[in-house]
Scaffold this motif. Structure first.
Motif, PDB file in Angstrom:
ATOM      1  N   ASN A  10       0.683  -1.193   0.119  1.00  0.00           N
ATOM      2  CA  ASN A  10      -0.041  -0.028   0.156  1.00  0.00           C
ATOM      3  C   ASN A  10       0.712   1.488   0.141  1.00  0.00           C
ATOM      4  N   PHE A  11       2.147   1.132   0.435  1.00  0.00           N
ATOM      5  CA  PHE A  11       3.165   2.384   0.458  1.00  0.00           C
ATOM      6  C   PHE A  11       4.094   2.228  -0.586  1.00  0.00           C
ATOM      7  N   GLN A  12       3.768   1.419  -1.682  1.00  0.00           N
ATOM      8  CA  GLN A  12       4.875   1.184  -2.392  1.00  0.00           C
ATOM      9  C   GLN A  12       5.593   2.532  -3.109  1.00  0.00           C
ATOM     10  N   ASN A  13       4.567   3.601  -3.257  1.00  0.00           N
ATOM     11  CA  ASN A  13       4.920   4.669  -3.848  1.00  0.00           C
ATOM     12  C   ASN A  13       4.950   6.044  -2.796  1.00  0.00           C
ATOM     13  N   ASP A  14       5.067   5.790  -1.552  1.00  0.00           N
ATOM     14  CA  ASP A  14       5.368   6.508  -0.434  1.00  0.00           C
ATOM     15  C   ASP A  14       6.537   6.229   0.446  1.00  0.00           C
ATOM     16  N   ARG A  15       7.534   6.718  -0.113  1.00  0.00           N
ATOM     17  CA  ARG A  15       8.948   6.247   0.408  1.00  0.00           C
ATOM     18  C   ARG A  15       9.144   6.430   1.853  1.00  0.00           C
ATOM     19  N   LYS A  16       8.590   7.634   2.396  1.00  0.00           N
ATOM     20  CA  LYS A  16       8.647   7.864   3.815  1.00  0.00           C
ATOM     21  C   LYS A  16       8.087   7.030   4.629  1.00  0.00           C
ATOM     22  N   ASN A  17       7.072   6.533   4.422  1.00  0.00           N
ATOM     23  CA  ASN A  17       5.846   5.863   5.006  1.00  0.00           C
ATOM     24  C   ASN A  17       6.630   3.985   4.700  1.00  0.00           C
ATOM     25  N   LEU A  18       7.140   4.105   3.526  1.00  0.00           N
ATOM     26  CA  LEU A  18       7.601   2.713   3.397  1.00  0.00           C
ATOM     27  C   LEU A  18       8.856   2.502   4.295  1.00  0.00           C
ATOM     28  N   ASN A  19       9.618   3.513   4.204  1.00  0.00           N
ATOM     29  CA  ASN A  19      10.829   3.204   4.902  1.00  0.00           C
ATOM     30  C   ASN A  19      10.380   2.974   6.688  1.00  0.00           C
ATOM     31  N   LEU A  20       9.608   3.837   6.986  1.00  0.00           N
ATOM     32  CA  LEU A  20       9.053   3.540   8.321  1.00  0.00           C
ATOM     33  C   LEU A  20       8.684   2.214   8.627  1.00  0.00           C
ATOM     34  N   LYS A  21       7.497   1.714   8.025  1.00  0.00           N
ATOM     35  CA  LYS A  21       6.883   0.544   7.999  1.00  0.00           C
ATOM     36  C   LYS A  21       8.119  -0.692   7.929  1.00  0.00           C
ATOM     37  N   PHE A  22       8.698  -0.519   6.999  1.00  0.00           N
ATOM     38  CA  PHE A  22       9.913  -1.612   6.661  1.00  0.00           C
ATOM     39  C   PHE A  22      10.696  -1.681   7.764  1.00  0.00           C
ATOM     40  N   ILE A  23      11.338  -0.666   8.421  1.00  0.00           N
ATOM     41  CA  ILE A  23      12.077  -0.671   9.785  1.00  0.00           C
ATOM     42  C   ILE A  23      11.442  -1.452  10.718  1.00  0.00           C
ATOM     43  N   GLN A  24       9.965  -0.987  10.941  1.00  0.00           N
ATOM     44  CA  GLN A  24       9.261  -1.534  11.977  1.00  0.00           C
ATOM     45  C   GLN A  24       9.189  -3.052  11.959  1.00  0.00           C
ATOM     46  N   PHE A  25       9.028  -3.411  10.584  1.00  0.00           N
ATOM     47  CA  PHE A  25       8.929  -5.043  10.614  1.00  0.00           C
ATOM     48  C   PHE A  25      10.326  -5.661  10.700  1.00  0.00           C
ATOM     49  N   ILE A  26      11.423  -4.984  10.263  1.00  0.00           N
ATOM     50  CA  ILE A  26      12.615  -5.682  10.472  1.00  0.00           C
ATOM     51  C   ILE A  26      13.042  -5.616  12.144  1.00  0.00           C
ATOM     52  N   ARG A  27      12.771  -4.559  12.776  1.00  0.00           N
ATOM     53  CA  ARG A  27      13.081  -4.520  14.139  1.00  0.00           C
ATOM     54  C   ARG A  27      12.200  -5.686  14.850  1.00  0.00           C
ATOM     55  N   PHE A  28      11.125  -5.632  14.623  1.00  0.00           N
ATOM     56  CA  PHE A  28      10.330  -6.530  15.351  1.00  0.00           C
ATOM     57  C   PHE A  28      10.620  -8.221  15.018  1.00  0.00           C
ATOM     58  N   SER A  29      10.882  -8.504  13.827  1.00  0.00           N
ATOM     59  CA  SER A  29      11.401  -9.712  13.533  1.00  0.00           C
ATOM     60  C   SER A  29      12.943 -10.136  14.077  1.00  0.00           C
ATOM     61  N   MET A  30      13.637  -8.958  14.274  1.00  0.00           N
ATOM     62  CA  MET A  30      14.884  -9.366  14.961  1.00  0.00           C
ATOM     63  C   MET A  30      14.856  -9.532  16.380  1.00  0.00           C
ATOM     64  N   PHE A  31      13.934  -8.761  17.178  1.00  0.00           N
ATOM     65  CA  PHE A  31      13.500  -8.876  18.483  1.00  0.00           C
ATOM     66  C   PHE A  31      13.110 -10.297  18.879  1.00  0.00           C
ATOM     67  N   LEU A  32      12.207 -10.815  17.703  1.00  0.00           N
ATOM     68  CA  LEU A  32      11.672 -12.125  18.125  1.00  0.00           C
ATOM     69  C   LEU A  32      12.594 -13.389  17.785  1.00  0.00           C
ATOM     70  N   ASN A  33      13.012 -12.989  16.694  1.00  0.00           N
ATOM     71  CA  ASN A  33      13.800 -14.349  16.031  1.00  0.00           C
ATOM     72  C   ASN A  33      15.346 -14.492  16.631  1.00  0.00           C
ATOM     73  N   PHE A  34      15.986 -13.386  16.932  1.00  0.00           N
ATOM     74  CA  PHE A  34      17.205 -13.457  17.450  1.00  0.00           C
ATOM     75  C   PHE A  34      17.150 -14.436  18.672  1.00  0.00           C
ATOM     76  N   THR A  35      16.269 -14.005  19.522  1.00  0.00           N
ATOM     77  CA  THR A  35      16.102 -14.570  20.914  1.00  0.00           C
ATOM     78  C   THR A  35      15.551 -16.008  20.859  1.00  0.00           C
ATOM     79  N   ILE A  36      14.540 -16.345  20.208  1.00  0.00           N
ATOM     80  CA  ILE A  36      13.928 -17.662  20.078  1.00  0.00           C
ATOM     81  C   ILE A  36      15.093 -18.284  19.659  1.00  0.00           C
ATOM     82  N   MET A  37      15.815 -18.230  18.379  1.00  0.00           N
ATOM     83  CA  MET A  37      16.835 -19.144  17.866  1.00  0.00           C
ATOM     84  C   MET A  37      17.871 -19.376  18.766  1.00  0.00           C
TER      85      MET A  37
END
Length: 483
Positions: A272-299
């Protein structure tokens, strides 16, 4: 419901699916591992690799193309449905008539009949791609989660019953076929969409132009993920492959389900934000951080408790799998990050680049495999770890160009998550050298891990931790008030 609320709700139901559906798969796997031999699991490991690779062709990238297309219509859906069904039937026939040759190649005669039955999964999956795509576009992950749990529990019960009745490896095959079959039946019965006799060359061309690159990419990527199954099954033995598959199947449900949950939710949202770089950047970083928070610890938690986990659940005959599991958790840590970076390329329409990168990375993998296979399975896993690190740097380099999220910025985000996971790992692993009783060892490890995790988080106050903590407290408060 806001987009954020939809994302949280979707993730919650995807986690529900992961815990209860994959939890059922995990429990069934433990029961079957006690009843069956490592050789049985090795034989099924070969079949699983074959079906997984061919199934990536069935999907053909059309599902992602439909999700990415904001205004997909019934003409698009019917075109994709018939294309996928024809592909699935063709691949089934190909495997059916080549089953004897595959069995001869792996020097395992029983593979022939097993493949002929297992290949039906391709047709089953080909029949429900549209129903699953529509539900995903609607972010209705509750329905997907419930269906997955029901199908896993029923199929698991039947498989365990068959194992107790000495059906051997066929109990594993029954489980692998019944799960998607039951899930598909429920998706069809609950869906309002039904195919019509309609095929559009224009729709096919439009979706195929995006999807075929993704098809090749997925095919290459899936082949890479299963290449160790093929090589170990061919050059070592089904028993050796059995030890490897059991180790892999202890960490894969966690890394894969976290990846699956984040990918399933992030792709339609980020699209939905493919043409909105600012929001795409924000949402992408949120997903990256959340995946690291979960997966690093669980593994790293799984790596720390590998010894008691394997010996208690499936027995001493699987002791060889302990070190395999600990090592496989390292590439498992990076897996969600790999997928998120590649998703970003697809969302921005860079399917050509995505394909090119996958081919380049797999070319890099070939000499690593050829070198390490001569030294045994442990060295092959070392090679896999090295490759996963190389793969991450290649994927993340292009993220910098798309949304200006540099590798340096990513490392700054990594440090607190890795510190949290590593401290938890060290605290739990130390217990294995202090206590000999396996049950007491596991209990003390879990208590230690929880205490270290909470103490470190309360000290550094990661936003992801605070979000989950506040969500849990709010839910509990609401439940108390309702009473």
């Amino acid at each position: 419901m806001t987009l954020k609320q939809k994302a949280i709700n979707g993730f919650s139901w995807t986690v529900f699916e992961g815990i209860f559906s994959q939890g059922a798969v995990f429990v069934v796997g433990i029961i079957l591992a006690r009843l069956l031999s490592p050789k049985d699991f090795g034989v099924v490991g070969i079949i699983t690799a074959i079906i997984t690779v061919t199934n990536s062709v069935v999907e053909a990238g059309f599902g992602s193309a439909l999700i990415r297309k904001v205004e997909a219509n019934d003409k698009d859906y019917n075109t994709v449905f018939y294309t996928n069904l024809i592909t699935a039937v063709s691949l089934y026939l190909l495997l059916f008539f080549s089953a004897k040759q595959i069995a001869y190649f792996f020097e395992t005669p029983i593979l022939s009949n097993l493949i002929k039955v297992s290949a039906s999964i391709l047709i089953i999956n080909g029949l429900v791609i549209i129903q699953r795509t529509i539900i995903t576009k609607q972010l209705n992950f509750k329905k997907l989660g419930i269906f997955a749990v029901i199908s896993s529990v029923i199929a698991g019960g039947i498989a365990v019953f068959m194992a107790y009745k000495d059906y051997g490896v066929w109990s594993l095959i029954a489980f692998s076929v019944l799960r998607p079959l039951l899930n598909s039946i429920m998706l069809w019965l609950s869906s309002k969409w039904a195919p019509k006799l309609q095929f559009s060359k224009q729709s096919f061309t439009e979706l195929f132009n995006f999807g075929y690159k993704l098809l090749i990419t997925n095919l290459v990527n899936t082949a890479y993920k299963n290449v160790y199954y093929f090589i170990i099954g061919k050059y070592f033995s089904p028993t050796s492959l059995g030890f490897y598959t059991r180790a892999d199947q202890f960490q894969t449900p966690f890394s894969t389900n976290i990846t699956f949950a984040i990918r399933r939710i992030s792709f339609p949202i980020l699209s939905n934000f493919q043409n909105d770089r600012k929001n795409l950047n924000l949402k992408f970083i949120q997903f990256i951080r959340f995946s690291m928070f979960l997966n690093f610890t669980i593994m790293l938690v799984i790596a720390a408790i590998a010894k008691p986990l394997i010996l208690i659940t499936i027995g001493e005959k699987w002791e060889t799998s302990i070190l395999y599991l600990q090592l496989l958790c390292i590439p498992g840590m990076l897996y969600p990050l790999q997928i998120l970076h590649l998703n970003l390329l697809l969302i921005k329409g860079y399917s050509n680049l995505n394909l090119r990168l996958e081919i380049i990375k797999k070319i890099i993998l070939i000499p690593i495999i050829l070198t390490t296979v001569n030294y045994g399975i442990i060295h092959m896993i070392y090679g896999l770890i090295l490759f996963s690190i190389i793969e991450y740097f290649i994927n993340s380099y292009y993220t910098k160009n798309i949304i200006h999220y540099t590798i340096k910025d990513q490392f700054k985000d990594f440090i607190p998550f890795f510190l949290l996971a590593f401290l938890t790992f060290i605290g739990m692993l130390a217990i294995t050298y202090l206590i000999s009783n396996l049950y007491l060892m596991l209990i003390i490890q879990i208590i230690t891990g929880v205490l270290v995790f909470i103490c470190v988080n309360e000290t550094i106050k990661l936003s992801e931790y605070l979000t989950i903590k506040n969500k849990i407290f709010a839910t509990l408060k609401n439940r108390i008030n309702e009473r």
